[in-house]
Design an enzyme around this catalytic site. Structure first.
Site, PDB file in Angstrom:
ATOM      1  N   GLU A  46       0.842  -1.200   0.000  1.00  0.00           N
ATOM      2  CA  GLU A  46       0.000   0.000   0.000  1.00  0.00           C
ATOM      3  C   GLU A  46       0.878   1.251   0.000  1.00  0.00           C
ATOM      4  OE1 GLU A  46      -3.232  -0.136  -0.326  1.00  0.00           O
ATOM      5  OE2 GLU A  46      -3.355  -2.315  -0.121  1.00  0.00           O
ATOM      6  N   GLU A  87      -6.078   4.191   7.740  1.00  0.00           N
ATOM      7  CA  GLU A  87      -5.533   3.727   6.457  1.00  0.00           C
ATOM      8  C   GLU A  87      -5.506   2.199   6.396  1.00  0.00           C
ATOM      9  OE1 GLU A  87      -4.627   3.534   2.802  1.00  0.00           O
ATOM     10  OE2 GLU A  87      -4.715   5.540   3.658  1.00  0.00           O
ATOM     11  N   GLU A  94     -10.635  -2.227   0.869  1.00  0.00           N
ATOM     12  CA  GLU A  94     -10.298  -2.293  -0.551  1.00  0.00           C
ATOM     13  C   GLU A  94      -9.860  -3.701  -0.955  1.00  0.00           C
ATOM     14  OE1 GLU A  94      -7.490   0.769  -1.497  1.00  0.00           O
ATOM     15  OE2 GLU A  94      -9.006   2.346  -1.352  1.00  0.00           O
TER      16      GLU A  94
END
Length: 146
Positions: A46, A87, A94
């Site tokens: 990420e 996050e 996601e």
């Protein structure tokens, strides 16, 4: 059995999910290493998490040196940690959506956009927290040095 109770509520965790692991200290030990694995995976996969780690590497030590009280210091560091937490949650949403399918679907887009909005609001909170608590002190230090 009362009307409110159900067999699923009273069933042991092992019957609830075949993926449940150990109990007690062994579970805590495993959870610790699963958490480290999650941080490693987030760091390698990420880019947003890596950028936020870079922010944390700068801001957390800065929070330790800014002359503020303990409560303010906790707020400064806490806002940085909250950004990393949000996050990680966004990235997990996601990943789960991508696991379901990579085709565009309005609900998938909604889930991803909501996660992104949560990260954005956390960044706003971080900026406000740092601006109000550390901002005046940092400006004074910069002016004194100049």
């Amino acid at each position: 059995m009362s009307k409110i109770e159900s067999p699923a509520v009273n069933a042991p965790d092992t019957l609830e999910s075949p993926h449940k692991g150990q109990r007690g200290v062994r579970r805590l030990f495993n959870a610790f290493f699963y958490s480290l694995s999650g941080l490693r995976i987030a760091f390698y996969h990420e880019s947003a998490f890596r950028q936020e780690i870079a922010i944390a590497v700068i801001l957390v030590p800065l929070a330790c040196f800014v002359p503020v009280g303990a409560a303010e210091r906790i707020l400064l560091i806490g806002s940085v940690l909250l950004l990393l937490i949000v996050e990680l949650l966004n990235s997990s949403v996601e990943a789960a959506i991508d696991r379901i399918g990579l085709d565009t679907h309005r609900l998938s887009k909604r889930a991803k956009d909501l996660g992104s909005a949560a990260v954005f609001l956390t960044l706003v909170l971080l900026a406000i927290t740092w601006g109000l608590i550390a901002g005046p002190t940092l400006v004074s230090l910069i002016r004194a040095a100049a």
